[in-house]
Design an enzyme around this catalytic site. Structure first.
Site, PDB file in Angstrom:
ATOM      1  CG  ASP A 145      -0.365   3.475   3.367  1.00  0.00           C
ATOM      2  OD1 ASP A 145      -1.586   3.626   3.169  1.00  0.00           O
ATOM      3  OD2 ASP A 145       0.129   3.355   4.507  1.00  0.00           O
ATOM      4  CE  LYS A 208       3.398   4.065   6.382  1.00  0.00           C
ATOM      5  NZ  LYS A 208       2.829   2.957   5.581  1.00  0.00           N
ATOM      6  CE  LYS A 244       0.424   3.728   8.506  1.00  0.00           C
ATOM      7  NZ  LYS A 244      -0.084   2.920   7.369  1.00  0.00           N
TER       8      LYS A 244
END
Length: 308
Positions: A145, A208, A244
């Site tokens: 991430d 995300k 996400k």
């Protein structure tokens, strides 16, 4: 393809109005609610990103990831033999080895995700970001991430942003890359859309919303804009990019609303751990509490769901 973002206009009042309508959606009940909640569990990136993380609390997190819901509750729902686990375990790079070794010891193949690239601020030299990514992969992380440099968005340096994300993607190698846009610090919904598009062009497997450390994290308006960008990118290229939301999602009701929104905007095919994740640290506890209530008709006492 700068032409894709050169004339972007986001109708903010319309987006906000749609987001307010989403909050009023009626939630599902009974067995339908239990089914949606178990789906949410399978899409959770169970996360610990604290300065006081130790090998022992990472091990505890991994055991919870393998057994997210109490066995007797799953038996009551006839789900005890379905192999239900969370989507991934997410930790800092220094704790990746602890998570990998623990999951291997208990015979579980849940992927380990690591934040990297100067998380959470992004205010780190590019060379350091790339080195951190490579180290996390070397330690055994299967998902990375990364977090973008917000300054590149705020100053309109779209080619620079593309190049940074592209280099991060190359450093990830075989690992999946989720790109954190830190939407609460991008200034406008138009910037959220543009950053989403650039991140996907540069090879992101997921986009995300947040690091969870900003003042404003996952909100429905930014979720709508990011999902519209994912849909547009899919229409243009045929590639499905995952989504996400992360940060501030703490209740079972919120989790179901996000699942319903993804179903409405992107379709049922996105409701899998391969294309949808929920970034959360405390959400699982509330989901297990709601499932306990569904099965028994009463809420659990604190010691009855101790691992949560």
């Amino acid at each position: 393809e700068l032409g894709w973002i050169s004339k972007v206009y986001v109708n903010r009042p319309a987006v906000v109005r749609h987001a307010e309508q989403i909050k009023k959606w009626k939630t599902v009940e009974g067995n339908w609610q239990a089914a949606w909640l178990l789906k949410a569990v399978s899409c959770i990136d169970l996360t610990t990103l604290s300065g006081d993380d130790t090998p022992s609390n990472v091990q505890r997190l991994c055991f919870k990831a393998k057994h997210p819901i109490r066995e007797d509750l799953l038996k009551a729902l006839d789900m005890h033999d379905k192999g239900l686990t969370v989507g991934a375990v997410c930790v800092y790079p220094a704790r990746v080895s602890d998570a990998v070794n623990t999951l291997k010891a208990v015979g579980c193949n849940i992927p380990v995700a690591s934040v990297a690239a100067g998380f959470p601020s992004g205010q780190t030299p590019l060379e350091t970001k790339l080195a951190e990514i490579r180290l996390a992969v070397e330690y055994g992380a299967q998902e990375i991430d990364i977090v973008i440099s917000r300054s590149l968005v705020l100053t309109g340096q779209w080619e620079g942003l593309y190049e940074e994300i592209r280099l991060c993607r190359a450093a990830c190698g075989e690992a999946h890359m989720k790109t954190i846009l830190a939407t609460g610090e991008l200034g406008s919904l138009a910037n959220v859309y543009k950053a989403s598009m650039i991140a996907m062009m540069a090879g992101s497997d997921f986009i995300k919303t947040s690091t969870g450390k900003e003042v404003e994290n996952a909100t429905f308006p930014v979720g709508i804009v990011m999902m519209r960008a994912i849909k547009e990118y899919y229409w243009q290229t045929g590639y499905k990019v995952g989504f996400k939301p992360a940060g501030g999602i703490r209740t079972a009701k919120e989790a179901i609303t996000w699942l319903m929104l993804v179903k409405e905007e992107l379709g049922v095919e996105w409701l899998t751990p391969e294309l949808f994740r929920l970034g959360a640290s405390s959400l699982l506890g509330d989901i297990e509490q709601q499932i306990f209530y569904h099965v028994t008709g009463s809420y659990a006492l604190q010691h009855e769901l101790a691992m949560a």
